[in-house]
Each structure stands twice: as structure tokens, then as C-alpha cells.
Design an enzyme around this catalytic site. Sequence first.
Site, mmCIF file in Angstrom:
data_model
loop_
_atom_site.group_PDB
_atom_site.id
_atom_site.type_symbol
_atom_site.label_atom_id
_atom_site.label_comp_id
_atom_site.label_asym_id
_atom_site.label_seq_id
_atom_site.Cartn_x
_atom_site.Cartn_y
_atom_site.Cartn_z
ATOM 1 N N GLU A 1 16.795 19.847 -111.431
ATOM 2 C CA GLU A 1 16.984 18.578 -112.015
ATOM 3 C C GLU A 1 16.446 18.799 -113.311
ATOM 4 O OE1 GLU A 1 13.059 17.368 -111.863
ATOM 5 O OE2 GLU A 1 14.547 16.341 -112.941
ATOM 6 N N PHE A 2 17.088 18.176 -114.304
ATOM 7 C CA PHE A 2 16.302 18.194 -115.719
ATOM 8 C C PHE A 2 16.102 16.859 -116.316
ATOM 9 C CE2 PHE A 2 16.107 22.942 -116.112
ATOM 10 C CZ PHE A 2 17.353 23.211 -115.678
ATOM 11 N N LYS B 1 3.869 7.875 -119.456
ATOM 12 C CA LYS B 1 4.692 7.992 -120.933
ATOM 13 C C LYS B 1 5.476 6.641 -120.804
ATOM 14 C CE LYS B 1 9.095 9.560 -120.362
ATOM 15 N NZ LYS B 1 9.999 10.598 -120.175
ATOM 16 N N CYS C 1 5.560 16.159 -113.047
ATOM 17 C CA CYS C 1 6.311 17.424 -113.325
ATOM 18 C C CYS C 1 5.618 18.404 -113.979
ATOM 19 C CB CYS C 1 7.721 17.296 -114.102
ATOM 20 S SG CYS C 1 8.869 16.331 -112.690
ATOM 21 N N PHE D 1 9.582 17.270 -128.948
ATOM 22 C CA PHE D 1 8.324 17.654 -128.003
ATOM 23 C C PHE D 1 7.289 18.397 -129.060
ATOM 24 C CE2 PHE D 1 8.830 17.324 -123.712
ATOM 25 C CZ PHE D 1 9.996 16.405 -123.704
ATOM 26 N N ARG E 1 1.470 8.820 -112.022
ATOM 27 C CA ARG E 1 0.879 10.235 -111.718
ATOM 28 C C ARG E 1 0.525 11.043 -112.727
ATOM 29 N NH1 ARG E 1 6.280 11.629 -108.057
ATOM 30 N NH2 ARG E 1 7.223 10.457 -109.813
ATOM 31 N N GLY F 1 -1.068 14.380 -129.478
ATOM 32 C CA GLY F 1 -1.555 13.184 -128.719
ATOM 33 C C GLY F 1 -2.234 13.489 -127.786
ATOM 34 N N GLU G 1 11.853 11.123 -116.893
ATOM 35 C CA GLU G 1 11.624 9.659 -116.485
ATOM 36 C C GLU G 1 11.816 8.682 -117.825
ATOM 37 O OE1 GLU G 1 8.237 8.980 -113.975
ATOM 38 O OE2 GLU G 1 8.509 10.723 -112.844
HETATM 39 C C1 UDX Z 1 9.690 16.316 -117.814
HETATM 40 C C2 UDX Z 1 11.095 17.343 -118.420
HETATM 41 O O1 UDX Z 1 11.252 16.730 -119.811
HETATM 42 C C3 UDX Z 1 12.265 17.099 -117.401
HETATM 43 O O2 UDX Z 1 13.307 17.785 -118.336
HETATM 44 C C4 UDX Z 1 12.099 17.382 -116.252
HETATM 45 O O3 UDX Z 1 13.010 17.469 -115.400
HETATM 46 C C5 UDX Z 1 10.906 16.780 -115.411
HETATM 47 O O4 UDX Z 1 9.746 16.861 -116.550
HETATM 48 P P1 UDX Z 1 9.320 13.914 -117.786
HETATM 49 O O5 UDX Z 1 7.971 14.337 -117.208
HETATM 50 O O6 UDX Z 1 9.800 12.719 -117.006
HETATM 51 O O7 UDX Z 1 10.328 15.122 -117.871
HETATM 52 O O8 UDX Z 1 8.854 13.200 -119.225
HETATM 53 P P2 UDX Z 1 8.807 14.041 -120.681
HETATM 54 O O9 UDX Z 1 9.599 12.993 -121.398
HETATM 55 O O10 UDX Z 1 9.132 15.356 -120.503
HETATM 56 O O11 UDX Z 1 7.120 14.071 -121.104
HETATM 57 C C6 UDX Z 1 6.232 14.681 -120.369
HETATM 58 C C7 UDX Z 1 4.794 14.350 -120.775
HETATM 59 O O12 UDX Z 1 4.710 15.241 -121.926
HETATM 60 C C8 UDX Z 1 4.699 12.930 -121.097
HETATM 61 O O13 UDX Z 1 3.295 12.648 -120.601
HETATM 62 C C9 UDX Z 1 4.774 12.815 -122.392
HETATM 63 O O14 UDX Z 1 4.047 11.640 -122.984
HETATM 64 C C10 UDX Z 1 4.290 14.020 -123.044
HETATM 65 N N1 UDX Z 1 4.812 14.416 -124.290
HETATM 66 C C11 UDX Z 1 6.282 14.457 -124.565
HETATM 67 C C12 UDX Z 1 3.868 14.687 -125.341
HETATM 68 O O15 UDX Z 1 2.995 14.389 -125.245
HETATM 69 N N2 UDX Z 1 4.472 15.037 -126.708
HETATM 70 C C13 UDX Z 1 5.881 15.084 -126.921
HETATM 71 O O16 UDX Z 1 6.412 15.426 -127.868
HETATM 72 C C14 UDX Z 1 6.735 14.981 -125.705
#
Ligand code: UDX
Length: 448
Positions: A152-153, A321, A261, A250, A328, A254, A156
Amino acid sequence: MKDICVIGVGYVGLVTAAGFSDLGNRVTALDINEERVNNLRKGILPIYEPGLEEVVRRNVLAGRLSFTTSYAEGLEKADFAFIAVGTPEGVDGEADLRYVRDAAEAIAKAMVRPLVVVNKSTVPVGTGDWVAEIIRSHLAKPLVFSVVSCPEFLREGCALSDFHNPARTVLGSMDREAADKVAQLHLPLRAPIVITDLRTAEMIKYASNAFLATKISFINEIANICEALGADVKEVASGMGYDPRIGRQFLEAGIGYGGSCFPKDVKALAHMASVQGRNPQLLQAVMDINDDRTRMLVEHAESLLGKIEKKEIGLLGLAFKSNTDDIREAPAQKVAALLQERGAIVRAYDPVAMDNAARTIPGIRMCPDPYALAEGADALVVVTDWNEFKQLDLPKVRNLMRTPNLIDGRNIYEPEEMKALGFRYRGIGRGYNGAKPAPQPAGKGRAK
Ligand code: UDX
């Protein structure tokens, strides 16, 4: 229309079940947690995910989606069994596969017809072969089955839109016919479909998450350097992102990544490498940089407040986020602990994650709204990038605070605006102390 059983009704399983039923398949979502299944039958979801409640309700009413705790019921007519159970972090970062094993055994004992078993859970490379072995050795009667990896990709907070608009579907199997059947299920999504072998598909998942985590740790290291040199990391990221080889996403500096994940997947991949005698140098650096972010944020608070003992500090956000109630591996947990270690009195507000956080982050006073959080506070710390925080009445916030210190762990505000509003403001990588002095260029001005 196919008959699908989805095993594990958590973030991934429930979205997968709802998504495939919305595409017209008949889906039975199975979980061993009786309370969770009974609640789902009453329309009560175990997770907060925008739009999911409506999709579940619509498909239950249409008779395409049902819930059960029984494998016999779930597999009775199933063409596919999706394993979407949790694979939590185990000892020294290795993925804990006990739930995958239990599901595979239960499938073997309950299946009554040929079945394609689809691994949706994030599992270490080679797990597909292991699942096939477990099923083979627990079959109640000789039946044809295949195992297909279909990682899965989903993100959340936008999981449903990610389900319906995937960048690609990845399938891995030693049985090409089985992979083609799973590909058929995904055709309505009109996304590219990559078909490869089991191990390669499993590796695509880990490598994708590890790369995204690497991008985040990269921009956070750049933010540290920007802070020292007086550059603005937000504008640096923007300037970088126009290059299609880099991309804009990405690159938000911060407080670092959290969630169920990235932390566990990067650790698991590093562990897989180490076990094979391959030194995961870059992955280790990605983790080290990320681990350091919360300490850096607390140091920013100390630079504004001096000693923080007995100071009232409010956390704006607890979820890992925005748009999720998931805490978690949320950075908020570490920030709260570090502040409390230094004697601060910590309070918090989050639009949806306070119930979850109250169970796992001790000693925090939860506030009903951001203004109650601000009242009498010595400092506020932005921990989660909720849109709600970008629309606050900031003059009102400032007037409610005892001292207007604000540490922005997500760079949701602009330093100049915050200073004009009377805040003592610290962002992440927004130039030296948030100002933009022109320090001596490196190397110049040294004594001859
Ligand atoms: C991630 C992957 O994006 C997704 O493809 C995979 O299936 C599961 O893991 P998720 O963990 O739900 O998804 O959230 P994501 O939006 O990827 O953010 C992950 C973490 O990175 C969050 O804590 C977010 O705040 C942080 N983040 C994200 C940053 O600090 N900077 C960014 O530019 C993007």
C-alpha cells in the site's frame, strides 16, 4: 465484480475494504477484535480518516461491504484474501510478523476454494515466500492458492484519495496469472501497474518510504545549515523543487517525520541490510537526523524562554501530521517528554487526536481550543501543521499569552509577520534566529 476478504480493519485494511467495495466488488472486512467489528456494524469507525465514514456507510447500505470476525464467513465465497494486518516494530527494528503469521494460518485452515492471497501489509523482503510456506503447511485440504505482494502507498489523512488515485499499483508474484488477476481488480483505478517478482515488489515499498524519509531528513539538515548562514529553508526548498529531478514535495523542513510507517520502515530496511552484512550508512544518518529534531525544537524554546522550569508551554497539535488522529511515533510525544524533563508544565490542543494522546502522553493538560491553550501560556509550540492553526486570530492569541513566545515546528507562519504582531518567534531554518542577517561568508575575514 469479485468477492474479496480483507483481513485487518485498521488504517490500511478499512480503506482498502471501503475502496474496493466502492469499485463494485463484494467485500467482507475481517478483524479478530470483536468490539471493533461490532462498532463497524453500527457505523462506528476505529479511525479518523476524512470521507471514510460516508464511503463505508454507502457501501454497507448497498450490501457490498460487511464485517465479520469469522474466517469461514469471510472466505466462503472469496476470490481474494488481502492481508492488511499490522506489522509493528519488533526487537532492534525488525518487523514483528506475528499477525501476518496468524492470518496466513487462519486463511489456510478456513479456505474452501482456490484463493489469491494478497499481502497488503508492509512486510520485509522475502515475507511473501514465508506466507506461502505457512499456508501450504496449514491447508485443511489440498487447494490451489497463490501469494501476491501488493504494497500500500496510502498516506494517512488522504488515504481514500490515494486509494482512488494511486501513482502506481505494484504487484509481485512468482505466479504471473495470479498477479494478472490482482491487476484486473485495480484496472478501474486507471493507474500504471508494475508487475514484478515478490521480493522486488516488497523492496519497492521499503525503498519508496525510505527515500521519502531521506528527503525529509535532507531538508531538515539543510534547515540546520540555513539557520547558521542566514538563509530561508522554505525559499531554498521552493527554489530546489522547480527541478523535476528533485520535485517540490516532501521538502518541508520541521520537527521531523513520525507516524506508523516511516520510523518503522526505515528501521526495518536498515535492519534487513545489517543482517545481510550491508552497512546502511545513509539510512542510519536519516534516522539520526530525524531523532535529533525534537531536541532541536526544545533548544529553540530555551533560546526564547531561558530556563523553562515551571513555564507553561502549550503544544499546538499532537497528531503526527494534520488530518489524522494518529499519534503513533508522533513528534509531540518526544517534545512533551523533553519539556517535562526540564520542568515545564505542558498543555496541548489538537482538533482530533487528544483522546488518543491522553492515553499515551502522560501529564499533559488538554485544552478545548487554541485560545484556551494560549491563555496564560509562556510559549506555544506548533507541532502539527493543522490548517486550523494557520487561520488563528493571532493578535488574540498574543494578548492571551503571559509572554508571546512562539516556536514554529512546522514553519506554518512567516517570521516577519509574527514579529510585526509582537511575537518572539522562532521557525525552523528561517535564517539565523528567524532574522536574516548577512553573516560573514565562510572563509572570509579570517586572521591572516
Ligand atoms: C507515508 C507514505 O507517504 C505513504 O506512501 C506510505 O504508504 C505510508 O507512509 P504517512 O506516514 O501516512 O504516509 O504520512 P506522510 O504524509 O508521508 O508523512 C509522514 C511524516 O513525514 C509525517 O510526520 C509528516 O509530518 C512528515 N513530513 C512529510 C515532513 O516532515 N515533511 C514533509 O515534507 C512531508
